[in-house]
Design a protein around this motif. Structure first.
Motif, PDB file in Angstrom:
ATOM      1  N   ASP A 309      -9.566 -20.797   6.520  1.00 53.07           N
ATOM      2  CA  ASP A 309     -10.015 -22.017   5.848  1.00 53.07           C
ATOM      3  C   ASP A 309      -9.787 -23.212   6.758  1.00 53.07           C
ATOM      4  O   ASP A 309      -8.935 -23.185   7.656  1.00 53.07           O
ATOM      5  CB  ASP A 309      -9.246 -22.222   4.537  1.00 53.07           C
ATOM      6  N   ASP A 311      -8.349 -25.985   6.160  1.00 56.63           N
ATOM      7  CA  ASP A 311      -7.266 -26.876   5.744  1.00 56.63           C
ATOM      8  C   ASP A 311      -6.002 -26.606   6.561  1.00 56.63           C
ATOM      9  O   ASP A 311      -6.006 -25.810   7.504  1.00 56.63           O
ATOM     10  CB  ASP A 311      -6.991 -26.713   4.246  1.00 56.63           C
ATOM     11  N   GLY A 314      -4.934 -23.016   6.674  1.00 58.52           N
ATOM     12  CA  GLY A 314      -5.763 -22.251   7.595  1.00 58.52           C
ATOM     13  C   GLY A 314      -5.360 -22.488   9.040  1.00 58.52           C
ATOM     14  O   GLY A 314      -5.340 -21.557   9.858  1.00 58.52           O
ATOM     15  N   LEU A 337     -13.666 -22.172   8.595  1.00 58.28           N
ATOM     16  CA  LEU A 337     -14.614 -22.578   7.554  1.00 58.28           C
ATOM     17  C   LEU A 337     -14.415 -24.061   7.262  1.00 58.28           C
ATOM     18  O   LEU A 337     -13.284 -24.535   7.193  1.00 58.28           O
ATOM     19  CB  LEU A 337     -14.382 -21.760   6.284  1.00 58.28           C
ATOM     20  N   SER A 339     -14.462 -27.661   5.139  1.00 56.75           N
ATOM     21  CA  SER A 339     -13.926 -28.039   3.836  1.00 56.75           C
ATOM     22  C   SER A 339     -14.962 -27.779   2.744  1.00 56.75           C
ATOM     23  O   SER A 339     -16.109 -28.229   2.836  1.00 56.75           O
ATOM     24  CB  SER A 339     -13.531 -29.513   3.850  1.00 56.75           C
ATOM     25  N   ASP A 343     -16.618 -18.776   0.989  1.00 61.54           N
ATOM     26  CA  ASP A 343     -16.035 -17.699   1.776  1.00 61.54           C
ATOM     27  C   ASP A 343     -17.083 -16.602   2.010  1.00 61.54           C
ATOM     28  O   ASP A 343     -18.186 -16.670   1.448  1.00 61.54           O
ATOM     29  CB  ASP A 343     -14.785 -17.143   1.089  1.00 61.54           C
TER      30      ASP A 343
END
Length: 461
Positions: A309, A311, A314, A337, A339, A343
């Motif tokens: 992720d 963030d 991640g 990935l 924000s 997924d």
């Protein structure tokens, strides 16, 4: 020792110990050097295209050309096609794997009943649980149909995933007893649970869930489950993993494909990758841990992607994966990935598989990723020395390829933090503000990774 039929002996004893290319058994198929995915590219015995692949310890050569061929050819048949005779193949395979061929003292004189008894005796408890949960799924087809409808899977995708179903611990114990397995054996592997003070009371958090099978270092599967529909509750969560599950072997790792391995956290994200013909595996956590990295290294993986992720969690997971994998000699790439981005599972179920494939193509080498993260940290109003220290600690573990990428990107971005000078500056400030030496040294170590020491030199004249 239990007598094994020749075919079963090959599957369970010979092939798991065999690298047919290394032993020159497939020279007639023009094998190339072992690739980063851990497979040998070679000629397909069926269609003759030079696009097939073979994984060491596998029993088959696979052709990825699904429309034109797509055939999986056994090592036995491949050897036949390249000139070996039926009579010599068995002994050659055993010799190449370094195992003794089984004696032929026993024969089939006892008839079919003996064969059935032998098959039952060779069944492990893990195989029994797989068979039982598959049967439970067949008996509860409507529940699997509800799951399929909510998830949007096709019949072909459901067939490929081979998901099971877990009705109740009571039924599990009853079915295992029919196959001569005890409640205690089932509890030891997390298939059921009970309190030793009241062993008649059984329970399992897997009850009422669609079941998947996670491989385990001890050779037996462990179960994980998901509610067929709905989001669950605190008492009955959507996902549940067997209490004895160790995730040292990434889920679906054995379903190799001729691509670089891509690791994700969730099981259905891993299935999403697999359904896109990408070698995907679930690690069940935010990072590829040390045990998983060691497993990948022992299986010949030289490059891995980790999808995370975008963030802070991640970022921390990516840095941990880099440290663990690159330290084992595995070149690591990060797929971050954005924000709010879906997924892999959501992308595939919504028909956006091409978007997922583009994300994988845009992966960033670990060295470049660390340099970009370092640049972002340096650009903040106040330095987070702990974050910078973690970046440099991970950079120390980089493989030569990734190290070059880190140095190049760092130079391009003009970022270089002198942590030694920063450690001295922080230490000085803490002392001037009244902190004791030991306290200040502890803070500096925690923030920068450096230990401040003061020594007095003696003057002998």
């Amino acid at each position: 020792m239990q007598h094994l039929a020749p075919g079963q002996f090959l599957r369970t004893v010979v092939y798991p110990r065999l690298d047919a290319v290394d032993k020159n058994l497939l020279d007639g198929l023009n094998p190339k050097q072992l690739g980063t995915s851990g497979a040998y590219p070679l000629t397909c015995p069926e269609c003759k295209a030079p696009e097939a692949y073979y994984y060491p310890q596998s029993a088959f050569i696979n052709c990825p050309r699904k429309r034109e061929c797509g055939v999986s050819t056994s090592i036995w048949d491949a050897m036949l096609s390249t000139g070996y005779s039926q009579k010599e193949i068995f002994s050659i395979l055993c010799d190449a794997a370094g195992v003794e061929p089984p004696s032929r003292e026993k024969n089939n004189s006892t008839g079919e009943a003996s064969s059935v008894a032998s098959s039952s005796a060779e069944l492990s408890i893990g195989q029994a649980v797989f068979r039982i949960t598959q049967g439970m799924a067949a008996s509860n087809a409507s529940i699997l149909a509800d799951f399929q409808k909510e998830r949007g899977y096709t019949e072909a995708q459901m067939k490929e995933m081979k998901l099971g179903y877990y009705t109740s611990p009571e039924e599990m114990v009853t079915e295992l007893a029919k196959l001569q397995f005890t409640k205690e054996e089932a509890a030891a592997l997390g298939y059921i649970e009970y309190d030793e003070s009241a062993p008649e009371k059984l329970w399992s958090g897997l009850a009422g869930k669609v079941i998947g099978y996670w491989p385990h270092p001890d050779g037996s599967i462990r179960l994980w489950g998901r509610l067929p529909v709905g989001s669950g509750s605190k008492r009955n969560p959507k996902y549940k993993f067997a209490p004895s599950l160790k995730k040292d072997i990434p889920y679906l790792f054995s379903r190799r494909k001729p691509t670089t391995l891509t690791c994700v956290e969730g099981t259905f994200d891993a299935w999403a990758l697999q359904l896109c013909d990408v070698w995907g595996a679930a690690i069940g956590g935010a990072s590829i841990n040390k045990a998983q990295a060691l497993y990948l290294a022992t299986k010949g993986v030289s490059e891995v992607n980790h999808m995370v992720d975008g963030d802070s969690a991640g970022w921390e997971g990516a840095v941990a994966s880099i440290r663990n994998c690159e330290g084992c000699g595995i070149v690591t790439n990060v797929i971050a990935l954005g924000s709010g981005m879906d997924d892999p599972d959501a992308l595939v179920r919504s028909g956006r598989s091409s978007e997922l494939l583009r994300l994988i193509e845009g992966r960033i080498n670990a060295g470049r990723y660390l340099a970009l993260m370092l640049s972002a940290e340096v650009g903040k109003d106040s330095l987070d020395l702990q974050a910078i220290n973690r970046i440099y600690a991970a950079a120390q573990q980089l493989t030569p390829h990734s190290r070059a990428a880190f140095e190049s990107q760092s130079s391009l971005l003009g970022v270089r933090v002198d942590l030694e000078a920063e450690a001295a500056r922080v230490f000085s400030g803490l002392i001037l503000n009244g902190m004791s030496f030991e306290q200040a040294r502890s803070v500096v170590l925690r923030q920068t990774g450096y230990t401040i020491t003061i020594s007095k030199e003696s003057n002998d004249g």
